[in-house]
Every structure is written in structure tokens, then in C-alpha cells.
Design a protein around this motif. Sequence first.
Motif, PDB file in Angstrom:
ATOM      1  N   ASP A  82       6.418  43.531  -9.278  1.00 51.72           N
ATOM      2  CA  ASP A  82       6.709  43.648 -10.706  1.00 51.72           C
ATOM      3  C   ASP A  82       7.177  42.332 -11.329  1.00 51.72           C
ATOM      4  OD1 ASP A  82       9.007  44.336  -9.013  1.00 51.72           O
ATOM      5  OD2 ASP A  82      10.088  44.567 -10.888  1.00 51.72           O
ATOM      6  N   LEU A  83       7.434  41.311 -10.523  1.00 48.74           N
ATOM      7  CA  LEU A  83       7.772  40.005 -11.086  1.00 48.74           C
ATOM      8  C   LEU A  83       6.643  38.994 -10.891  1.00 48.74           C
ATOM      9  CD1 LEU A  83      11.531  39.667 -10.002  1.00 48.74           C
ATOM     10  CD2 LEU A  83      10.637  40.190 -12.270  1.00 48.74           C
ATOM     11  N   ALA A  84       5.453  39.494 -10.566  1.00 45.99           N
ATOM     12  CA  ALA A  84       4.318  38.594 -10.319  1.00 45.99           C
ATOM     13  C   ALA A  84       3.981  37.763 -11.558  1.00 45.99           C
ATOM     14  CB  ALA A  84       3.103  39.392  -9.866  1.00 45.99           C
ATOM     15  N   GLY A  85       4.291  38.290 -12.729  1.00 45.26           N
ATOM     16  CA  GLY A  85       3.985  37.558 -13.947  1.00 45.26           C
ATOM     17  C   GLY A  85       5.132  36.709 -14.464  1.00 45.26           C
ATOM     18  N   ASP A  86       6.240  36.718 -13.781  1.00 43.50           N
ATOM     19  CA  ASP A  86       7.417  35.953 -14.220  1.00 43.50           C
ATOM     20  C   ASP A  86       7.333  34.536 -13.630  1.00 43.50           C
ATOM     21  OD1 ASP A  86       9.889  34.850 -14.714  1.00 43.50           O
ATOM     22  OD2 ASP A  86      11.005  36.693 -14.288  1.00 43.50           O
ATOM     23  N   GLN A  87       6.606  33.674 -14.342  1.00 46.58           N
ATOM     24  CA  GLN A  87       6.328  32.359 -13.781  1.00 46.58           C
ATOM     25  C   GLN A  87       7.605  31.554 -13.542  1.00 46.58           C
ATOM     26  OE1 GLN A  87       3.198  31.586 -12.764  1.00 46.58           O
ATOM     27  NE2 GLN A  87       4.260  29.897 -11.736  1.00 46.58           N
ATOM     28  N   ALA A  88       8.592  31.750 -14.410  1.00 42.22           N
ATOM     29  CA  ALA A  88       9.839  30.997 -14.239  1.00 42.22           C
ATOM     30  C   ALA A  88      10.499  31.363 -12.908  1.00 42.22           C
ATOM     31  CB  ALA A  88      10.795  31.282 -15.395  1.00 42.22           C
ATOM     32  N   PHE A  89      10.507  32.654 -12.602  1.00 43.32           N
ATOM     33  CA  PHE A  89      11.106  33.078 -11.323  1.00 43.32           C
ATOM     34  C   PHE A  89      10.267  32.594 -10.140  1.00 43.32           C
ATOM     35  CE2 PHE A  89      11.340  36.297  -7.874  1.00 43.32           C
ATOM     36  CZ  PHE A  89      12.600  35.942  -7.417  1.00 43.32           C
ATOM     37  N   LEU A  90       8.948  32.680 -10.286  1.00 38.88           N
ATOM     38  CA  LEU A  90       8.085  32.222  -9.196  1.00 38.88           C
ATOM     39  C   LEU A  90       8.318  30.741  -8.921  1.00 38.88           C
ATOM     40  CD1 LEU A  90       4.653  33.981  -9.976  1.00 38.88           C
ATOM     41  CD2 LEU A  90       6.645  34.872  -8.773  1.00 38.88           C
ATOM     42  N   ASP A  91       8.418  29.949  -9.977  1.00 36.11           N
ATOM     43  CA  ASP A  91       8.658  28.508  -9.794  1.00 36.11           C
ATOM     44  C   ASP A  91      10.016  28.266  -9.120  1.00 36.11           C
ATOM     45  OD1 ASP A  91       6.254  27.956 -10.933  1.00 36.11           O
ATOM     46  OD2 ASP A  91       7.063  27.476 -12.922  1.00 36.11           O
ATOM     47  N   GLN A  92      10.989  29.053  -9.549  1.00 38.64           N
ATOM     48  CA  GLN A  92      12.334  28.919  -8.969  1.00 38.64           C
ATOM     49  C   GLN A  92      12.295  29.247  -7.469  1.00 38.64           C
ATOM     50  OE1 GLN A  92      15.107  31.444 -11.027  1.00 38.64           O
ATOM     51  NE2 GLN A  92      16.909  30.331 -10.265  1.00 38.64           N
ATOM     52  N   ALA A  93      11.578  30.314  -7.136  1.00 38.76           N
ATOM     53  CA  ALA A  93      11.490  30.716  -5.726  1.00 38.76           C
ATOM     54  C   ALA A  93      10.784  29.641  -4.894  1.00 38.76           C
ATOM     55  CB  ALA A  93      10.768  32.051  -5.601  1.00 38.76           C
ATOM     56  N   LEU A  94       9.755  29.045  -5.462  1.00 36.42           N
ATOM     57  CA  LEU A  94       9.034  27.996  -4.732  1.00 36.42           C
ATOM     58  C   LEU A  94       9.916  26.759  -4.533  1.00 36.42           C
ATOM     59  CD1 LEU A  94       5.523  28.303  -6.434  1.00 36.42           C
ATOM     60  CD2 LEU A  94       6.128  28.964  -4.100  1.00 36.42           C
ATOM     61  N   ASP A  95      10.711  26.443  -5.552  1.00 42.01           N
ATOM     62  CA  ASP A  95      11.641  25.310  -5.406  1.00 42.01           C
ATOM     63  C   ASP A  95      12.650  25.572  -4.275  1.00 42.01           C
ATOM     64  OD1 ASP A  95      10.427  23.911  -7.377  1.00 42.01           O
ATOM     65  OD2 ASP A  95      11.872  24.447  -8.959  1.00 42.01           O
ATOM     66  N   VAL A  96      13.156  26.798  -4.246  1.00 42.60           N
ATOM     67  CA  VAL A  96      14.108  27.160  -3.187  1.00 42.60           C
ATOM     68  C   VAL A  96      13.445  27.046  -1.822  1.00 42.60           C
ATOM     69  CG1 VAL A  96      15.420  29.082  -2.192  1.00 42.60           C
ATOM     70  CG2 VAL A  96      15.536  28.627  -4.648  1.00 42.60           C
ATOM     71  N   TRP A  97      12.233  27.525  -1.735  1.00 40.24           N
ATOM     72  CA  TRP A  97      11.483  27.436  -0.469  1.00 40.24           C
ATOM     73  C   TRP A  97      11.383  25.977  -0.005  1.00 40.24           C
ATOM     74  CZ3 TRP A  97       9.080  30.352   3.246  1.00 40.24           C
ATOM     75  CH2 TRP A  97       8.064  29.749   3.988  1.00 40.24           C
ATOM     76  N   ARG A  98      10.959  25.111  -0.922  1.00 40.49           N
ATOM     77  CA  ARG A  98      10.800  23.690  -0.553  1.00 40.49           C
ATOM     78  C   ARG A  98      12.140  23.102  -0.125  1.00 40.49           C
ATOM     79  NH1 ARG A  98       7.712  23.875  -5.514  1.00 40.49           N
ATOM     80  NH2 ARG A  98       5.469  23.785  -5.062  1.00 40.49           N
ATOM     81  N   ARG A  99      13.198  23.528  -0.796  1.00 43.20           N
ATOM     82  CA  ARG A  99      14.527  22.989  -0.485  1.00 43.20           C
ATOM     83  C   ARG A  99      15.056  23.497   0.858  1.00 43.20           C
ATOM     84  NH1 ARG A  99      19.013  25.641  -3.967  1.00 43.20           N
ATOM     85  NH2 ARG A  99      18.818  27.172  -2.290  1.00 43.20           N
ATOM     86  N   ASP A 100      14.809  24.777   1.159  1.00 40.30           N
ATOM     87  CA  ASP A 100      15.526  25.420   2.276  1.00 40.30           C
ATOM     88  C   ASP A 100      14.749  25.515   3.584  1.00 40.30           C
ATOM     89  OD1 ASP A 100      17.602  25.769   0.573  1.00 40.30           O
ATOM     90  OD2 ASP A 100      17.499  27.961   0.471  1.00 40.30           O
ATOM     91  N   LEU A 101      13.422  25.362   3.536  1.00 45.57           N
ATOM     92  CA  LEU A 101      12.658  25.659   4.754  1.00 45.57           C
ATOM     93  C   LEU A 101      13.084  24.772   5.931  1.00 45.57           C
ATOM     94  CD1 LEU A 101      10.487  27.499   5.912  1.00 45.57           C
ATOM     95  CD2 LEU A 101       8.784  25.773   5.341  1.00 45.57           C
ATOM     96  N   GLY A 102      13.438  23.541   5.635  1.00 43.30           N
ATOM     97  CA  GLY A 102      13.866  22.640   6.707  1.00 43.30           C
ATOM     98  C   GLY A 102      15.170  23.048   7.366  1.00 43.30           C
TER      99      GLY A 102
END
Lengths: 455, 171
Positions: A82-102
Motif C-alpha cells: 500500500d506504500l508502493a506509490g509513496d515515492q518519498a518513503f521509497l527513496d527514504q528506505a533506499l537511502d537507509v539501505w545504502r547507509r546500513d547494509l555495511g
Amino acid sequence: MNTQELNEQLHNATDGLEPPPGFADTVLRGGRRRRGRRRMVVAASVLAVAAVATSATVVALRDVPQQVQAADARLTQPTRGDLAGDQAFLDQALDVWRRDLGYAEEASFGYYDDRRGDPRILWAGNTPAGRAAIVVQQVYVHEHTQAQPKDRGPQVAEGLVTIDPADGKLKLVDTAYIGLQEPTWADYYKFGPENRTLLIVDYGKPLHYSFAVGKEGETSTRTWERAQPRDGVVLVHIPEDHDPSTTAAFQGDDPPTVMPSDTQIIGPDDPWPAPPSVYVRGTASEFLANRLTDPDYRRVYPKLLEWGNSTWEFGNPPPMNDVERDSIWGLHVPVEVWQFQSDWDVTAGLSDGRLVILKETQVDWDTPRLTVMVSSDHYSTEVDIVDGGPVDSTTVLPVRFRIPDGGGWIVADKGKALSYRTAPDGEWQDAGRDAALLPDNTTEVTVDGETVALN
Amino acid sequence: MDEADFTDFVTHRAAALLRTAYLLCGGDRGAAQDLLQDVLERAYPRWRRIKGRPEPYLRAALANAAANRWRNRSRRVSEVPLIDEAPPARPGPEQQVVEEDRVVRALRTLPPRMRAVLVLRFFDDMAEAEIAKALRCSTGTVKSQTSRGLARLRELLDDDLPAPVHERTTT
């Protein structure tokens, strides 16, 4: 101040120091978790099945083609939820991924060193624990990493980004362990307050979840509920009267009633060497607690010789079984030394009465070394722990140790035929296979016909 | 695995081990607690293999783990002022507390292995041979580390700690 006064001051300075309430329980939980991890390491090296030593868990015998197929599907499916269209949240999640995966535990083994392309969102939606997103990314696992050989090559990293209830911040709170992915595993996560939100990712197979472990006689058993996915996931609240740490998920038909890993939860001890089928996955809070706060301070992975659980005995050692031998060893070799130790060993009872036990050990990321216990007699009343030097698994005859005070040479190269001689023009003497105790004046050894000089 | 035995041991002996860990960590209580927890958790799967008294075994493990811990993390350990507080002029209960604090602070500045030798020797009353076995070094190393450690403490405390008297050994 004399040394007596120093003694008194040290005691006075520590008077009243007490561990926090519940310390014993905390230690016990941690010990159980470590035992689980250690067993997974043992399983990986001995059985060449499961992979990484982590707190999380999952699964069974591996089917690489199916896994690659599943990985491809994850990378190409459109974002759902239900948040597939919330681009702001998607971008935020991707930023977190890039930051935390290491910082993820599996980063220790080099799985995320080479990330390919951009990460993408597999699913994004609202959950009882707040907004959440499943993120995936292609990675390439290289040969030089600490990854298991079977995991090397293209893989898909997957994890859950959601709110950490401890501080209300968006974080990567768990990852699906590449080294443990199997056709029957269900990608699932337990997160939110008290880890009571269960999210299972749907790949089109029947999904099941199980809250509790029961017991029938000496056997741990489970009952399973069929789950109904919606928008590509199943969301379930784990009831208050169930422990999230025992909640498990399964994809496919016929989830197992008996799971070997459950014996780790409620006993009795030691499910190994039974082959693992399905393991209970760790929780988000456990993942966060075990994050690499400094990515350079990676967790240790054993690099020991893969010689299995072999014991080679020479001379006249006292009769003892594995447990007795381990007991003698364990009494004298400090814990820190055998952070990792080989299951194989060489034991020698020398003619002068000394008992020698040789193992391979590894501390932290250091190169594995030979560690040798030399006791004055069979009862180990006086013991020296001797460093036998580094082990280079790529060389012929990787184990070469000269016992102090003329005790002879211990050599080993599993699977190889050995012979030796004591002078450059001397006759070669057969020394059997795998390992040998050789005279102290041995000068050369042949290993499957290849000559190695001892010096 | 006798879990009840392990739990019983931790319940009754954790405080004593925590005190050793506290000194091994140079007075950092949080680090001491982490260190002890780490060592006990590692000991848990091996518990049934430990025959005899587990406490000396765990003290040795603590000392080794402390040394390795500080070795591995030394790049992130900030410098600690040696003695940053002048003691009161007259001895008394406050003076005693300050002295104890000064000793712990002084210990903190020593190299971890030297600190471990002093703690095992003068807090846990272990013999030099036992310390050598625990730290996997020779008794000669223990003697020299003790001597240098006490000299360093004496310097730091500007005190008159006497030169140590070593045990007699046959080696």
C-alpha cells in the motif's frame, strides 16, 4: 604503599561491585545463541551444508539453480504494497539501505562488498509496527571474501527497512542471509515492539507460520497455520502469550512437524549432526544488537583446514574418547585461544611419558595456527601450551610441528601418502597416510611423492 | 550440558569475576560487564568439558580476552589522563577512596598484558607459574612484567612501592 597495601586497595576499589539484576539469565540466553551460531559454523565446515555463523537462521539442503531463479524474480518484480506509490518513503528506505547494509552481520563475510546496480523496493506498506519496506539488490560475492565457496558469484541481498522501536528511527532491521537461503525457506522478519510483527514474503508457494514449540516425549514438535498473503506479503501479529523467538515460517507444502533446531530452544542438548531442515529465524532486535557498529571490525569466520572430525593417534597415548581428550585440552587451553579450533587433532603418547595433543586454532581474523598441548605425563599435571606456528592450507604438508626436547615431528596432510628419511641419501620409510609421528632427526618427507624438507 | 550448574555458577561467582574484569578493564565498569558476559557466553557451550574448578579457567580466559579486546580496539581507545586530581592533604576516609581510585586509574594506563599480570598477581593472588600458564607466556615474562608494572605504578603514583620479591622457581 607496599604490595600488601596494593592488594588491599585493589580489593577496596572493587568492593560492592555486583552484576546487574538478571545477569545470569542474560548470559544464559547469549550462551545459547552462541552455541547455535557455533553449531552452524561446525555444520558449515563439517557437513558443507549450512553457511554462516550468525544469530539468525533458516534452512536446508541447498539447490543453487532454484535459488538463482528466485533471486532473479526478486529483482524484476514490480513494487507491491500500500506504500508502493509513496515515492518519498521509497527513496527514504533506499537511502537507509545504502547507509546500513555495511553494518549487517553478513557484511562480515564479504557478501555485500560488491553491490551491483541500484537497490529496489520489493514491497512497501504499513504494518502494525509502522511503515516498512523490503529492499533487494544484486551483489557479487567474490572468491577473496570469507563467504562459503558455494555462495560465491551473483547473489541477491534482501532486508527489511522499518522503524526501530528503541528510538523511532527508520533502520535496516534485518537481512535475509544469503548463505542460508534455500528453496523451502520463507523470507520472514519479526520486528516492531517486542518483535511481535511477523512479515512473510510471498513467492507464490503455500506459506505457513508456527508460533510455538510443543513436546511429545523427547521430541519437539510444531503445529502450523496456513497464511494468506496480500500484496505479496503476510502480516501477522504474534500473540502476547507466545514468544516471538520461537515463531517460525515455512514455504511449500508439508511443513515439518519436527524441526531439529527446536531442540536448541527447549532441549535436550545437541541436535547435530542431524541435517538441518528449517531453523527459526532471529528477530529484528537481535539483528540490531549484533550489528557491526564498525564495519571494519568484522566478525570472525573460521579458515581452518577442512579435515573434518579426525583423530590420529601415535605412540602410546592413554585410552581416551573424544570427550575426554577435549576435556584435557579444554582445561589447559584458554577460551580465547579456541575461539575457533579444528575438530581434527593429532594425539601422541611419547616414550618419555609425555602426552601431546595438536590442534589448529584461530583467534579473531588472525591466520590459523597450530596450538599444541604438551603435558609432562598422561595425567596432564604439568602442561605447556606451545605455539606451533601459522598454518598455510595451500602448501603441501601444512602441518609440521617439531615436539620440544627431541619428541619427534608431527606431520599431517589428510588424504596423502607419507614417507620419510633421516639423511639426504637415506632410505625412504613408509609413514602411512594422513598424519605421522616421525623421528626427531627426520630431514625430509614425501607427500604423495612430492618431497618436503623439514627444517 | 548441565545448564543448572552453569546458571548456579554464574549466579554465585559472577560478582567475584566482575571485580577481576573491572580491574582488567582499568576501572571501566561497562566494559568489564561486557567482557565478563562475553567470556561466560563463550564458556557456556564448553561447560561440560571443564573438569575441576571452572573459576581459575575463567579468570585465565578473562585475562586473555581482556588483552585481546584492548589490542583489537586500541585504535579507538582515547587517551586517559594519568592522575588528574590532587589528593587531599590529610589522610582519612576520603583520602582512602581517592587512593583506590588513583590505583585503578594508574592501572588503566598500563599495557593490557602488564595490567593483567598485576591484577592476577596482586588481586587474585595467583602464583607466577599459574599466571604464566593463564597468559601463555614464560614465568620470566611474568616476573619482568610484574617488575615493570610495579615500577610504572610507582612512577604514576609517585609512591614508594618496594621492588617485588619473586617466588623461587626450579626452572
